[in-house]
Scaffold this motif. Structure first.
Motif, mmCIF file in Angstrom:
data_model
loop_
_atom_site.group_PDB
_atom_site.id
_atom_site.type_symbol
_atom_site.label_atom_id
_atom_site.label_comp_id
_atom_site.label_asym_id
_atom_site.label_seq_id
_atom_site.Cartn_x
_atom_site.Cartn_y
_atom_site.Cartn_z
ATOM 1 N N LYS A 136 -12.853 28.765 10.663
ATOM 2 C CA LYS A 136 -11.999 27.589 10.787
ATOM 3 C C LYS A 136 -12.348 26.847 12.074
ATOM 4 O O LYS A 136 -12.550 27.472 13.117
ATOM 5 C CB LYS A 136 -10.521 28.006 10.823
ATOM 6 N N GLU A 167 -13.790 14.417 9.724
ATOM 7 C CA GLU A 167 -13.603 14.027 8.327
ATOM 8 C C GLU A 167 -14.907 14.142 7.534
ATOM 9 O O GLU A 167 -14.897 14.530 6.356
ATOM 10 C CB GLU A 167 -13.035 12.612 8.259
ATOM 11 N N GLN A 170 -15.494 17.824 6.834
ATOM 12 C CA GLN A 170 -14.598 18.294 5.768
ATOM 13 C C GLN A 170 -15.237 18.075 4.403
ATOM 14 O O GLN A 170 -15.180 18.942 3.528
ATOM 15 C CB GLN A 170 -13.261 17.558 5.856
ATOM 16 N N ASN A 171 -15.852 16.922 4.235
ATOM 17 C CA ASN A 171 -16.496 16.626 2.961
ATOM 18 C C ASN A 171 -17.768 17.449 2.777
ATOM 19 O O ASN A 171 -18.005 18.017 1.705
ATOM 20 C CB ASN A 171 -16.815 15.132 2.867
ATOM 21 N N LYS A 174 -16.897 21.100 1.872
ATOM 22 C CA LYS A 174 -15.810 21.298 0.914
ATOM 23 C C LYS A 174 -16.098 22.373 -0.128
ATOM 24 O O LYS A 174 -15.167 22.935 -0.722
ATOM 25 C CB LYS A 174 -15.447 19.979 0.218
ATOM 26 N N THR A 179 -13.200 25.796 6.860
ATOM 27 C CA THR A 179 -12.288 24.655 6.881
ATOM 28 C C THR A 179 -12.369 23.929 8.217
ATOM 29 O O THR A 179 -12.642 24.536 9.254
ATOM 30 C CB THR A 179 -10.833 25.091 6.627
ATOM 31 N N VAL A 180 -12.142 22.631 8.169
ATOM 32 C CA VAL A 180 -12.163 21.778 9.356
ATOM 33 C C VAL A 180 -10.853 21.004 9.418
ATOM 34 O O VAL A 180 -10.466 20.342 8.452
ATOM 35 C CB VAL A 180 -13.351 20.795 9.321
ATOM 36 N N THR A 181 -10.178 21.094 10.551
ATOM 37 C CA THR A 181 -8.878 20.448 10.743
ATOM 38 C C THR A 181 -8.935 19.566 11.975
ATOM 39 O O THR A 181 -9.470 19.975 13.012
ATOM 40 C CB THR A 181 -7.774 21.509 10.936
ATOM 41 N N SER A 182 -8.382 18.364 11.895
ATOM 42 C CA SER A 182 -8.263 17.530 13.093
ATOM 43 C C SER A 182 -6.805 17.504 13.544
ATOM 44 O O SER A 182 -5.893 17.310 12.736
ATOM 45 C CB SER A 182 -8.768 16.107 12.843
ATOM 46 N N ASN A 227 -6.479 19.333 6.376
ATOM 47 C CA ASN A 227 -7.494 18.432 6.928
ATOM 48 C C ASN A 227 -7.087 17.851 8.270
ATOM 49 O O ASN A 227 -7.928 17.667 9.155
ATOM 50 C CB ASN A 227 -7.777 17.282 5.959
ATOM 51 N N ARG A 228 -5.805 17.550 8.438
ATOM 52 C CA ARG A 228 -5.369 16.930 9.683
ATOM 53 C C ARG A 228 -3.885 17.104 9.877
ATOM 54 O O ARG A 228 -3.138 17.351 8.926
ATOM 55 C CB ARG A 228 -5.710 15.445 9.712
#
Length: 265
Positions: A136, A167, A170-171, A174, A179-182, A227-228
């Motif tokens: 993550k 962002e 994230q794509n 996918k 996972t990538v979170t802002s 995602n955010r």
């Protein structure tokens, strides 16, 4: 005795104070061992406090605004022999004032830390996460990423870069379990505005969000694979909603009212 390697492992940058320290505390209090980084000596005190949670804490003092500092940090991560389960790319600085009044070297310092080091460390750590198909990543972006930053121009632009990068990743990722979170905080009660020489501005003198609350929101969103998340209280969340419909020219003027030197009471 607990096997250290059986616990998840998190790396947090900019962790000597503010949101970064509170993020590291969230990890430590929720069963993670942590490697924490900052450029200042305060990271040693932060590490000692984090160790009281029972977490195994590794402290790396390094200036991430330099390539050498990023590589020193990454070498320390590799030296643990442990996979990175969570990476919080939080280190960042600002520079308040008119674009033409700020030294070029200071602009580059903001870019080197906020942008270059973020790309550098993410590019180092993500390949192993993708190879393991697990991990993550939390990017500390900002509400500032959504608006032109009059009198804080390079900082806001740097956070727009970070938000866009998050962002895009994230794509790209996918179809993996990475996972990538802002995390998008608004003005938060930290040393940020003082270090950015914005004590005499409206935003510098205004009431701000609690960094512990922001970090808790960011940690929860990261663990849930969102995602955010907009970090902070109702005022910040309303500001973020408003930025979606407000023209950029109006947002720039509004930011001027908050960040122009001498705008404080």
């Amino acid at each position: 005795m607990t096997d250290i390697a059986s616990k998840p492992f998190a790396v947090v940058t900019g962790a000597s104070s503010g949101i970064g320290f509170e993020l590291a505390k969230q990890f430590a209090q929720n069963g993670f061992d942590v490697l924490v980084n900052a450029e200042d000596a305060g990271i040693e005190r932060a590490g000692q406090e984090l160790a009281t949670t029972g977490a195994n804490v590794t402290v790396v003092q390094a200036d991430l605004s330099t390539d050498e500092g990023v590589e020193r940090l990454y070498t320390a991560v590799v030296a643990t022999g442990r996979p990175v389960d969570a990476l919080a790319l939080n280190a960042g600085i600002g520079a308040g004032g008119a674009f033409l009044d700020i030294d070029l070297a200071r602009h580059f310092e903001v870019i080197d830390l906020n942008v270059r080091s973020t790309v550098h460390l993410a590019r180092r750590v993500l390949p192993d996460m993708v190879a393991r198909n697990a991990g993550k990543v939390l990017f500390t972006s900002s509400i500032a990423s959504t608006m032109p930053g009059s009198f804080q121009a390079v900082y806001n632009a740097s956070k727009s870069f970070v938000q866009s990068l998050a962002e895009a990743l994230q794509n790209e990722l996918k179809d993996t379990e990475v996972t990538v979170t802002s995390l998008m905080p608004g003005p938060t009660e930290t040393d940020f505005f003082h270090r950015a020489e914005m004590d005499d501005t409206t935003v510098g003198q205004s009431s701000k969000d609690d960094p512990a609350q922001v970090a808790e929101q960011g940690f929860k969103a990261l663990m849930e694979g969102k995602n955010r998340v907009v970090g902070g209280g109702v005022k910040t969340k309303v500001q973020e909603l408003g930025s979606k419909v407000m023209p950029d020219a109006l947002k720039a003027q509004m930011h001027r009212g908050m960040a122009e030197p001498g705008s404080g009471s």
